[in-house]
Scaffold this active site. Sequence first.
Site, PDB file in Angstrom:
ATOM      1  N   ARG A 178      -7.521   7.461   5.215  1.00  0.00           N
ATOM      2  CA  ARG A 178      -7.511   7.560   6.684  1.00  0.00           C
ATOM      3  C   ARG A 178      -7.398   9.027   7.061  1.00  0.00           C
ATOM      4  O   ARG A 178      -6.667   9.780   6.418  1.00  0.00           O
ATOM      5  CB  ARG A 178      -6.314   6.798   7.257  1.00  0.00           C
ATOM      6  CG  ARG A 178      -6.425   5.302   7.083  1.00  0.00           C
ATOM      7  CD  ARG A 178      -5.132   4.618   7.471  1.00  0.00           C
ATOM      8  NE  ARG A 178      -4.031   5.089   6.655  1.00  0.00           N
ATOM      9  CZ  ARG A 178      -2.745   4.877   6.943  1.00  0.00           C
ATOM     10  NH1 ARG A 178      -2.412   4.220   8.028  1.00  0.00           N
ATOM     11  NH2 ARG A 178      -1.799   5.322   6.139  1.00  0.00           N
ATOM     12  N   LYS A 234      12.539   2.361   5.363  1.00  0.00           N
ATOM     13  CA  LYS A 234      12.596   3.809   5.125  1.00  0.00           C
ATOM     14  C   LYS A 234      13.951   4.207   4.544  1.00  0.00           C
ATOM     15  O   LYS A 234      14.058   5.160   3.774  1.00  0.00           O
ATOM     16  CB  LYS A 234      12.246   4.550   6.400  1.00  0.00           C
ATOM     17  CG  LYS A 234      10.783   4.220   6.758  1.00  0.00           C
ATOM     18  CD  LYS A 234      10.186   4.965   7.863  1.00  0.00           C
ATOM     19  CE  LYS A 234       8.670   4.790   7.924  1.00  0.00           C
ATOM     20  NZ  LYS A 234       8.151   3.416   8.096  1.00  0.00           N
ATOM     21  N   ARG A 276       0.859  -1.185   0.000  1.00  0.00           N
ATOM     22  CA  ARG A 276       0.000   0.000   0.000  1.00  0.00           C
ATOM     23  C   ARG A 276       0.891   1.229   0.000  1.00  0.00           C
ATOM     24  O   ARG A 276       1.727   1.395   0.879  1.00  0.00           O
ATOM     25  CB  ARG A 276      -0.916   0.005   1.221  1.00  0.00           C
ATOM     26  CG  ARG A 276      -2.154   0.914   1.055  1.00  0.00           C
ATOM     27  CD  ARG A 276      -2.930   1.046   2.352  1.00  0.00           C
ATOM     28  NE  ARG A 276      -2.111   1.755   3.297  1.00  0.00           N
ATOM     29  CZ  ARG A 276      -2.004   1.425   4.596  1.00  0.00           C
ATOM     30  NH1 ARG A 276      -2.671   0.417   5.096  1.00  0.00           N
ATOM     31  NH2 ARG A 276      -1.226   2.130   5.379  1.00  0.00           N
ATOM     32  N   ASN A 318       4.117   0.532   2.165  1.00  0.00           N
ATOM     33  CA  ASN A 318       4.091  -0.573   3.130  1.00  0.00           C
ATOM     34  C   ASN A 318       4.164  -1.874   2.351  1.00  0.00           C
ATOM     35  O   ASN A 318       3.253  -2.171   1.576  1.00  0.00           O
ATOM     36  CB  ASN A 318       2.790  -0.534   3.927  1.00  0.00           C
ATOM     37  CG  ASN A 318       2.624   0.794   4.631  1.00  0.00           C
ATOM     38  OD1 ASN A 318       3.203   1.016   5.682  1.00  0.00           O
ATOM     39  ND2 ASN A 318       1.844   1.706   4.042  1.00  0.00           N
ATOM     40  N   LYS A 377      12.681   9.888  11.019  1.00  0.00           N
ATOM     41  CA  LYS A 377      12.086   8.545  10.983  1.00  0.00           C
ATOM     42  C   LYS A 377      13.107   7.446  11.241  1.00  0.00           C
ATOM     43  O   LYS A 377      14.097   7.337  10.521  1.00  0.00           O
ATOM     44  CB  LYS A 377      11.461   8.284   9.607  1.00  0.00           C
ATOM     45  CG  LYS A 377      10.337   9.220   9.242  1.00  0.00           C
ATOM     46  CD  LYS A 377       9.621   8.727   7.991  1.00  0.00           C
ATOM     47  CE  LYS A 377       8.404   9.579   7.705  1.00  0.00           C
ATOM     48  NZ  LYS A 377       7.581   8.977   6.637  1.00  0.00           N
ATOM     49  N   SER A 436      -2.740  -2.954   6.057  1.00  0.00           N
ATOM     50  CA  SER A 436      -4.054  -3.369   6.559  1.00  0.00           C
ATOM     51  C   SER A 436      -5.184  -2.442   6.121  1.00  0.00           C
ATOM     52  O   SER A 436      -4.969  -1.450   5.422  1.00  0.00           O
ATOM     53  CB  SER A 436      -4.005  -3.479   8.078  1.00  0.00           C
ATOM     54  OG  SER A 436      -3.645  -2.249   8.626  1.00  0.00           O
ATOM     55  N   GLU A 453       7.925   0.348  11.532  1.00  0.00           N
ATOM     56  CA  GLU A 453       6.614   0.388  10.890  1.00  0.00           C
ATOM     57  C   GLU A 453       5.541   0.365  11.968  1.00  0.00           C
ATOM     58  O   GLU A 453       5.798  -0.014  13.105  1.00  0.00           O
ATOM     59  CB  GLU A 453       6.439  -0.856  10.001  1.00  0.00           C
ATOM     60  CG  GLU A 453       7.475  -1.022   8.925  1.00  0.00           C
ATOM     61  CD  GLU A 453       7.428   0.061   7.879  1.00  0.00           C
ATOM     62  OE1 GLU A 453       6.326   0.551   7.597  1.00  0.00           O
ATOM     63  OE2 GLU A 453       8.489   0.438   7.360  1.00  0.00           O
ATOM     64  N   GLY A 454       4.337   0.755  11.570  1.00  0.00           N
ATOM     65  CA  GLY A 454       3.200   0.559  12.467  1.00  0.00           C
ATOM     66  C   GLY A 454       2.724   1.808  13.169  1.00  0.00           C
ATOM     67  O   GLY A 454       1.782   1.760  13.954  1.00  0.00           O
ATOM     68  N   GLU A 496       5.022   6.798   2.382  1.00  0.00           N
ATOM     69  CA  GLU A 496       5.833   5.574   2.383  1.00  0.00           C
ATOM     70  C   GLU A 496       5.107   4.493   1.600  1.00  0.00           C
ATOM     71  O   GLU A 496       3.926   4.627   1.295  1.00  0.00           O
ATOM     72  CB  GLU A 496       6.068   5.073   3.815  1.00  0.00           C
ATOM     73  CG  GLU A 496       4.778   4.683   4.523  1.00  0.00           C
ATOM     74  CD  GLU A 496       4.961   3.721   5.690  1.00  0.00           C
ATOM     75  OE1 GLU A 496       6.055   3.150   5.863  1.00  0.00           O
ATOM     76  OE2 GLU A 496       3.981   3.521   6.420  1.00  0.00           O
TER      77      GLU A 496
HETATM   78  P1  ADP Z   1       4.831   4.000   9.730  1.00  0.00           P
HETATM   79  O1  ADP Z   1       5.622   2.967   9.033  1.00  0.00           O
HETATM   80  O2  ADP Z   1       5.034   4.023  11.197  1.00  0.00           O
HETATM   81  O3  ADP Z   1       3.379   3.992   9.317  1.00  0.00           O
HETATM   82  P2  ADP Z   1       4.965   6.483   8.235  1.00  0.00           P
HETATM   83  O4  ADP Z   1       6.116   6.941   7.446  1.00  0.00           O
HETATM   84  O5  ADP Z   1       3.767   6.052   7.469  1.00  0.00           O
HETATM   85  O6  ADP Z   1       5.466   5.369   9.240  1.00  0.00           O
HETATM   86  O7  ADP Z   1       4.555   7.646   9.246  1.00  0.00           O
HETATM   87  C1  ADP Z   1       3.511   7.495  10.166  1.00  0.00           C
HETATM   88  C2  ADP Z   1       2.561   8.679  10.100  1.00  0.00           C
HETATM   89  O8  ADP Z   1       3.282   9.885  10.339  1.00  0.00           O
HETATM   90  C3  ADP Z   1       1.909   8.860   8.751  1.00  0.00           C
HETATM   91  O9  ADP Z   1       0.734   8.104   8.646  1.00  0.00           O
HETATM   92  C4  ADP Z   1       1.671  10.361   8.715  1.00  0.00           C
HETATM   93  O10 ADP Z   1       0.480  10.662   9.419  1.00  0.00           O
HETATM   94  C5  ADP Z   1       2.829  10.924   9.497  1.00  0.00           C
HETATM   95  N1  ADP Z   1       3.923  11.304   8.566  1.00  0.00           N
HETATM   96  C6  ADP Z   1       4.906  10.505   8.111  1.00  0.00           C
HETATM   97  N2  ADP Z   1       5.722  11.155   7.260  1.00  0.00           N
HETATM   98  C7  ADP Z   1       5.249  12.407   7.182  1.00  0.00           C
HETATM   99  C8  ADP Z   1       5.655  13.569   6.470  1.00  0.00           C
HETATM  100  N3  ADP Z   1       6.735  13.549   5.676  1.00  0.00           N
HETATM  101  N4  ADP Z   1       4.932  14.698   6.637  1.00  0.00           N
HETATM  102  C9  ADP Z   1       3.851  14.733   7.438  1.00  0.00           C
HETATM  103  N5  ADP Z   1       3.420  13.664   8.142  1.00  0.00           N
HETATM  104  C10 ADP Z   1       4.098  12.510   8.019  1.00  0.00           C
HETATM  105 MG    MG Z   2       2.575   4.469   7.493  1.00  0.00          MG
END
Ligand code: ADP
Ligand code: MG
Length: 474
Positions: free
Chosen positions: A450, A305, A125, A146, A364, A151, A368-369, A144
């Site tokens: 979401r 990442k 996704r 996944n 970051k 899910s 994940e999660g 990102e």
């Molecule tokens: P994870 O693998 O924990 O889901 P993500 O990279 O998807 O990591 O980041 C988790 C959440 O943080 C995202 O769903 C988003 O809401 C927020 N986020 C992540 N990267 C950014 C970004 N570059 N700018 C703004 N919000 C972000």
């Molecule tokens: Mg995410």
Amino acid sequence: MAAPWRDVVRDEAAVREAAAVAVDAALLAGVLMRTGEQPHSSDVVNYAPFTLLPSAVPQALFEQAYAVQQDFNLLVDTISQNKEFLEQTLASTIKVDDFTARLFRIYMQVLEEGLAQTVFLGINRSDYMFDSGVDGTTALKQIEINTIAASFGGLTSRTADVHRLVLNVLGKTTEASRLLPNNPSKGLALGIAKAWELYGSQSAVVMFLVEEVQRNIFDQRCVENELWKRNIRVIRRRFRDVFEKGSLDDSRRLYIDGQEVAVVYYREGYVPQTYNQQNWEARLLLERSRAVKCPDIATQLAGTKKVQQELSRPGTLEKLLPDHPEAVARMRATFAGLYSLDEGEEGDKIAATAIADPERFVLKPQREGGGNNLYGEELRQVLEKIKDSPERTSYILMDKIKPQPALNYLLRAHSPLQVSECISELGIFGVYVRQGQELVLNKAAGHLLRTKAIEHADGGVAAGVAVLDTPYLV
Ligand code: ADP
Ligand code: MG
């Protein structure tokens, strides 16, 4: 961005009535989760959190996200077969990040022995936010991809019906009729079924590798039931079951409880807390087997990442996909700024920039999660502390995406009804199957929207921050 519900969003009586209808509609439609108090049984369930109103999504960006999904499928699959790239890209990370290092060790072990697996299945996704520029424009920016346990494809197959009903109750019948149908669970099941078929053993089963605590079981059941409809047997097992009862025969066919397993669909295995020594052994056994793993260990690593950050470097995509310049351009258009914090001048410079202006970035780790990223003052403090240590290398920096907020109501069991300023994240599900060197299936399989209140920087639905939503294209 357009605010299509401006007239109703402040009409308290109408909102209250619609919310009551919405909650019952969600329960009737099966938008369900087990409760925090009774996570091991379906005796007591509740609705999964969702928005009262569908959220506005620019149609052009929605279409752009769908149009680039097959490219991302191809890219992930290509990286998963490129040992040199994974080795080079993750070299600095695995020196300092123990979890990635252990995954990487399994990857190397499996390669050394030689792959028994010949059919490959990817379910991913790709997540995006709509970045809003100072000039009023919005742009699709990838958060990102996944590549493991992506899910909510199941539950979200049922949210459009709920939102359609809500809009009808609010007198928005024309708008209701414009909500798009969406059924990722069918698309995911199609991919699993194809992999099962190519594995080529009628009596073999599909194994969902599930968590110890299965609050989100209904989301998984949506996909499971699609497989049962096709007369494909599904079993659910945890890592510890695999450790206790899993085995390989001479040709590395995987057996558990006397049943041959054709496909292992991981809904677990992406956080360090999952793994004790026994579960690491179980993971290795699964990876060594002939069964189709979704994803195999290489594809899980392709979703780190660190890999995402390396992909954003000029020239990297071009090198990985030399015969696909148009796909490369489509993907690159969705990239936000990503920066390496590896030791050296480049990392020193960006670390200093982020410390001086933390609001511009997200920090970051390789996790994940949800709930792991750092923002603002916390980002500054952590980076200040680790800026001269090798630990810095276990993180990447990313430009912070700043979407335009919109008003909505987040419906959650036992929570008061109140209006919130919200932002949304769009995910597109991708499915592909490869047999040997040939991609025999490559599709976009539906979407997930979401939405969360703006006071939360991080976190998804499972983390209790975001809620399920439906795009209303504008
Ligand atoms: P994870 O693998 O924990 O889901 P993500 O990279 O998807 O990591 O980041 C988790 C959440 O943080 C995202 O769903 C988003 O809401 C927020 N986020 C992540 N990267 C950014 C970004 N570059 N700018 C703004 N919000 C972000
Ligand atoms: Mg995410």
